[in-house]
Scaffold this motif. Structure first.
Motif, short mmCIF file in Angstrom:
data_model
loop_
_atom_site.label_atom_id
_atom_site.label_comp_id
_atom_site.label_asym_id
_atom_site.label_seq_id
_atom_site.Cartn_x
_atom_site.Cartn_y
_atom_site.Cartn_z
N LEU A 161 -31.72 24.60 51.69
CA LEU A 161 -31.07 25.74 50.92
C LEU A 161 -29.75 26.00 51.24
CD1 LEU A 161 -34.35 27.77 50.12
CD2 LEU A 161 -33.30 26.54 48.63
N GLU A 162 -29.73 26.10 52.47
CA GLU A 162 -28.35 26.56 53.29
C GLU A 162 -27.31 25.36 53.02
OE1 GLU A 162 -28.46 26.78 57.69
OE2 GLU A 162 -26.31 26.71 57.45
N ALA A 163 -27.87 24.24 53.29
CA ALA A 163 -26.87 23.07 52.93
C ALA A 163 -26.24 23.13 51.58
CB ALA A 163 -27.46 21.96 53.09
N SER A 164 -27.32 23.54 50.48
CA SER A 164 -26.95 23.35 49.04
C SER A 164 -26.11 24.57 48.72
CB SER A 164 -28.20 23.39 48.35
OG SER A 164 -28.04 23.53 46.86
N PHE A 165 -26.09 25.79 49.55
CA PHE A 165 -25.53 26.69 49.19
C PHE A 165 -24.05 26.92 49.61
CE2 PHE A 165 -24.17 31.61 50.37
CZ PHE A 165 -24.11 31.76 49.21
N LYS A 166 -23.89 26.28 50.78
CA LYS A 166 -22.40 25.73 51.21
C LYS A 166 -21.97 24.78 50.36
CE LYS A 166 -20.99 24.43 56.12
NZ LYS A 166 -21.64 23.70 57.31
N GLY A 171 -18.04 23.32 46.51
CA GLY A 171 -17.86 22.50 45.27
C GLY A 171 -17.19 23.46 44.05
N GLY A 172 -17.54 24.89 44.02
CA GLY A 172 -17.32 25.78 43.25
C GLY A 172 -15.67 25.98 43.44
N ILE A 173 -15.19 25.96 44.70
CA ILE A 173 -13.79 26.15 44.96
C ILE A 173 -12.93 25.24 44.36
CG2 ILE A 173 -12.30 26.37 46.92
CD1 ILE A 173 -14.04 28.04 48.57
N ALA A 174 -13.60 23.82 45.04
CA ALA A 174 -12.95 22.53 44.42
C ALA A 174 -12.88 22.57 42.78
CB ALA A 174 -13.57 21.35 44.84
N SER A 175 -13.98 22.70 42.04
CA SER A 175 -14.01 22.79 40.56
C SER A 175 -12.89 23.79 40.16
CB SER A 175 -15.19 23.31 40.06
OG SER A 175 -16.06 22.42 40.43
N PHE A 176 -12.59 25.10 40.91
CA PHE A 176 -11.76 25.94 40.49
C PHE A 176 -10.38 25.43 40.55
CE2 PHE A 176 -8.91 29.48 41.75
CZ PHE A 176 -8.45 30.05 40.45
N SER A 219 -6.06 18.22 46.57
CA SER A 219 -7.15 19.13 47.43
C SER A 219 -8.29 19.13 46.68
CB SER A 219 -6.44 20.69 47.60
OG SER A 219 -5.16 20.59 47.16
N GLY A 220 -8.41 19.53 45.32
CA GLY A 220 -9.63 19.64 44.58
C GLY A 220 -10.40 18.51 44.58
N PHE A 221 -9.85 17.18 44.23
CA PHE A 221 -10.72 16.00 44.20
C PHE A 221 -10.93 15.64 45.69
CE2 PHE A 221 -9.33 15.89 39.75
CZ PHE A 221 -10.42 15.79 39.15
N GLY A 222 -9.84 15.90 46.72
CA GLY A 222 -10.35 15.55 48.12
C GLY A 222 -11.47 16.56 48.64
N LEU A 223 -11.64 17.68 48.15
CA LEU A 223 -12.74 18.40 48.53
C LEU A 223 -14.13 17.72 47.98
CD1 LEU A 223 -12.33 22.19 48.10
CD2 LEU A 223 -13.97 21.26 49.54
N LYS A 224 -13.99 17.27 46.63
CA LYS A 224 -15.09 16.39 46.02
C LYS A 224 -15.48 15.30 46.86
CE LYS A 224 -16.08 19.06 42.61
NZ LYS A 224 -16.98 20.34 42.54
N ALA A 225 -14.28 14.47 47.29
CA ALA A 225 -14.46 13.09 48.12
C ALA A 225 -14.60 13.44 49.80
CB ALA A 225 -13.36 12.28 47.63
N ALA A 226 -14.76 14.67 50.19
CA ALA A 226 -14.95 14.92 51.41
C ALA A 226 -13.76 14.24 52.38
CB ALA A 226 -16.31 14.78 51.99
N MET A 227 -12.54 14.16 51.90
CA MET A 227 -11.45 13.76 52.76
C MET A 227 -11.42 14.71 54.03
SD MET A 227 -8.80 11.79 50.71
CE MET A 227 -7.95 12.85 49.48
N PRO A 229 -9.74 17.25 55.93
CA PRO A 229 -9.85 18.58 56.43
C PRO A 229 -10.76 19.39 55.30
CG PRO A 229 -7.44 17.79 55.51
CD PRO A 229 -8.44 16.63 55.26
N PHE A 230 -11.35 18.56 54.18
CA PHE A 230 -12.06 19.37 53.22
C PHE A 230 -13.63 18.81 53.51
CE2 PHE A 230 -8.01 18.15 51.28
CZ PHE A 230 -7.52 19.04 51.34
N HIS A 231 -13.88 18.34 54.52
CA HIS A 231 -15.27 17.64 54.72
C HIS A 231 -16.51 18.57 55.10
CE1 HIS A 231 -14.13 18.19 58.71
NE2 HIS A 231 -15.35 18.07 59.11
N ALA A 232 -16.32 19.76 55.36
CA ALA A 232 -17.23 20.54 55.68
C ALA A 232 -18.82 20.53 55.20
CB ALA A 232 -16.95 22.18 56.00
N TRP A 233 -18.69 20.56 54.01
CA TRP A 233 -20.18 20.53 53.31
C TRP A 233 -20.66 19.13 53.28
CZ3 TRP A 233 -20.59 16.65 49.43
CH2 TRP A 233 -19.48 16.09 49.23
N LEU A 234 -20.07 18.03 53.51
CA LEU A 234 -20.60 16.75 53.57
C LEU A 234 -21.87 16.66 54.48
CD1 LEU A 234 -19.42 13.43 52.23
CD2 LEU A 234 -20.36 13.50 54.43
#
Lengths: 513, 145
Positions: A161-166, A171-176, A219-227, A229-234
């Motif tokens: 649940l914690e991982a999914s929340f993160k 992901g929400g920030i990226a979508s925005f 930045s947006g798609f980089g977050l989705k692709a977990a490059m 600086p944006f990799h924290a969720w992966l």
């Protein structure tokens, strides 16, 4: 003929998801049978299209709305060489993961939800790669990632649940950010069709506004692709999901909704500029180097594999970035083509071997209920099939011939040397060596060391569906090495490279200008 | 879940039918006036939610309603997909084509298949919102027990 096949890739998994929710309640085992069957059919269909595609693009207008005064008003679905490669890996990994799930997911409750969400995720990814329209791309992207949020939390334990929340927050920030960028593009060009935007950007002068939009999209798609600086969720999300889903997330999702879109937009929509290409190369190099350095210290198998996904995606981005930079400079088109082909080749290979590694990790977890490398050991006698396939995948990811990873890394390194990026070529070799080291650690602690786990029952090999999926992927690791031959590479990857190199051709096939 | 006072119950009884009818109006005039399946579906769901909140219900009963609404939701969206796929076979291999006669502009029965899409999307949205609402209530009841 081929044109009318295009919507099937979206309709069929979507209909399956709803059918599972309706009929799965009344017919026992319906979901287990229908999902692999549908995905097998899609795999066959996508292979058929790939082999019959002679560097053509096929477009499909939803609702049959014809363009008026050369302004495309319909939503376009576009199937070209690049899309087909993605469609093949989505359907193939999806089929193998769903077949593997037949035994793996049996220990969970609410199997119906699992298979329905899996089908929805595949619908979303197919939609993203087929869409020729920015807003529809965003909608399908949301379908895919929202299904994946739910699938990451499927175990409903604390960690999951914690991982999914993160994952949801990032992901929400990226979508925005992505939606904001799409709104800005719409504001500037008054259209959402990718081909139409590309024509308008070509005819008007480029200004800082465009650069701002490009940075937002990276930045947006980089977050989705977990490059990097944006990799924290992966690492959290990919290690907490059920293993077949980890294989889908790592093997396919970050490519389809992250890397694919970046490549498509920056090659086919925006005009290649040197600054942006250098930015992309830098992000790729950072992901490649830092990802592997973070991976080597991990003791949780799935976390280790997740960090390696970041690192291997770095190779793809680096290689494609070199291609983009050479195109922006307008020099050495053959080297640019080689770099792009190398990146796409590595992307296909990564889907196969990383999918296989996650399925192996799932098999180990299925039998001894731990993901900690320190609590395993000596499994090569009890689980010979898992051990053998994971050895194949480990050698493949570390770049040992004759497995596929070797050839794609070789092509990337050759392209980097020919483009005179000696430092990048050296870093690629260096990262490959560290990858080898960390997979030797994985092999030793999981399969060859002395036993560290304590259990009373004897450990058995996993059931047939799991072995079958792992074995097929292991064979594919060898088969995809064939793409190293220039003739076969031109047949399979050639159309994709053509589409990316000639942005004008892409727009011409869609809006006929 | 307990119900509320007699005043709230009476007012809800009077209002919820009107709200329901208004939702149906929004859905059926989707192709003529602002609104459509999504907006109307949300209003219809609101009518049900108002009734459940005012009158209260026990968890077992709510679970049964939840099963029904989740099934309705899946069926409705499946029918929308079928309508779209039917176009594939009737209207010269085009997905989402409008294959019914278009009719007179401004009439309630016009615009081909669009009213049908609106109706089923309305059912789907109403059922989905009710399902989400019930899932939250059932979850809360189970926590407090």
């Amino acid at each position: 003929m081929m044109n009318s096949l295009i919507p099937i890739f979206v309709i069929l998994p979507l209909a399956t998801a709803f059918l599972i929710m309706i009929l799965g309640k009344f017919i026992k085992g319906f979901q287990k049978v229908i999902t692999p069957l549908v995905l097998l059919f899609l795999t066959v269909l996508s292979f058929y299209c790939l082999l019959n595609n002679h560097s053509n693009s096929f477009t499909y207008t939803i609702g049959g709305w014809e363009p008026i005064n050369n302004i495309p008003i319909a939503i376009h679905l576009v199937m070209d060489g690049f899309t087909l490669i993605l469609l093949v890996i989505i359907s193939l990994i999806g089929f193998l993961a769903s077949f593997y799930s037949i035994s793996y997911i049996a220990k969970f409750t609410s199997e119906n939800n699992f298979y329905a969400l899996l089908c929805l995720m595949i619908t979303g990814m197919n939609g993203v790669v087929l869409s020729g329209d920015l807003f529809n791309l965003f909608v399908f992207l949301e379908i895919a990632v929202i299904a994946s949020y739910a699938l990451v939390a499927f175990g409903t334990e604390k960690n999951e649940l914690e991982a999914s929340f993160k994952y949801q927050i990032l992901g929400g920030i990226a979508s925005f950010i992505i939606l904001f960028a799409i709104a800005l593009i719409y504001w500037r060009t008054k259209t959402l069709n990718i081909a139409d935007i590309s024509v308008l950007l070509l005819t008007t002068e480029q200004n800082t506004f465009d650069v701002f939009v490009q940075i937002l999209l990276i930045s947006g798609f980089g977050l989705k692709a977990a490059m990097i600086p944006f990799h924290a969720w992966l690492p959290d999300a990919h290690s907490s999901a059920p293993s077949p889903i980890s294989a889908m997330l790592s093997g396919v999702l970050i490519k389809a909704v992250g890397i694919y879109v970046i490549i498509r937009l920056f090659f086919n929509m925006f005009i290649a500029s040197e600054e942006i290409s250098i930015l992309i190369i830098t992000l790729g190099t950072l992901s490649m180097v830092i990802g592997v350095l973070l991976a080597i210290g991990q003791w949780d198998i799935k976390r280790l594999l997740a960090y390696h996904s970041i690192s291997q995606m770095g190779y793809v981005i680096l290689s494609v970035g070199i291609g983009l930079l050479l195109m922006a400079r307008g020099t050495k088109p053959t080297v640019a083509a080689l770099a792009i082909a190398g990146g796409l080749f590595h992307m296909v290979n990564h889907a196969v071997f990383k999918g296989l590694l996650f399925l192996n990790a799932g098999a180990i977890e299925h039998r001894i209920n731990t993901r900690n490398l320190k609590e395993m050991g000596g499994l090569s006698q009890e689980m010979p099939a898992t051990s053998a396939t994971s050895l194949v995948a480990s050698m493949s990811i570390s770049g040992i011939p004759p497995f596929n990873g070797f050839f794609s890394k070789l092509i990337i390194i050759i392209a980097a040397v020919q483009a005179k990026f000696y430092l990048l070529a050296f870093l690629a070799v260096f990262v490959s060596i560290i990858t080898l080291a960390s997979f030797m650690k994985f092999q030793r602690y999981a399969f060859f060391n002395k036993k560290e786990y304590n259990t009373n029952q004897k450990i058995k090999e996993v059931p047939f569906p799991m072995i079958f999926s792992m074995a097929i992927m292991g064979i594919l690791c060898l088969v995809f090495s064939l793409l190293a031959f220039p003739d076969i590479r031109d047949q399979i990857l050639g159309p994709a490279v053509d589409v990316l190199m000639n942005a004008g051709q892409y727009t011409q096939t869609i809006i006929g200008m | 879940m307990k119900g509320m006072s007699i005043i709230v119950k009476k007012v809800t009884q009077l209002l919820s039918g009107i709200i329901f009818l208004y939702g149906i109006y929004i859905i059926t005039h989707g192709h003529l006036t602002p609104g459509g399946g999504f907006a109307g579906g949300a209003i219809i769901a609101g009518a049900y939610i108002l009734l459940i909140l005012a009158f209260g219900s026990d968890t077992i009963k709510l679970k049964n309603i939840e099963k029904g609404s989740s099934l309705t939701e899946s069926l409705a969206i499946f029918i929308v997909l079928l309508l779209a796929v039917l176009a594939f076979f009737l209207g010269s291999k085009i997905f989402f084509a409008n294959y019914l006669p278009k009719g007179q502009l401004g009439e309630i029965i016009s615009a081909g298949v669009i009213p049908l899409y609106n109706i089923f999307i309305g059912i789907e949205v109403a059922a989905a919102i009710i399902t989400i609402f019930l899932a939250l209530i059932i979850f809360k009841e189970e926590i407090t027990k």
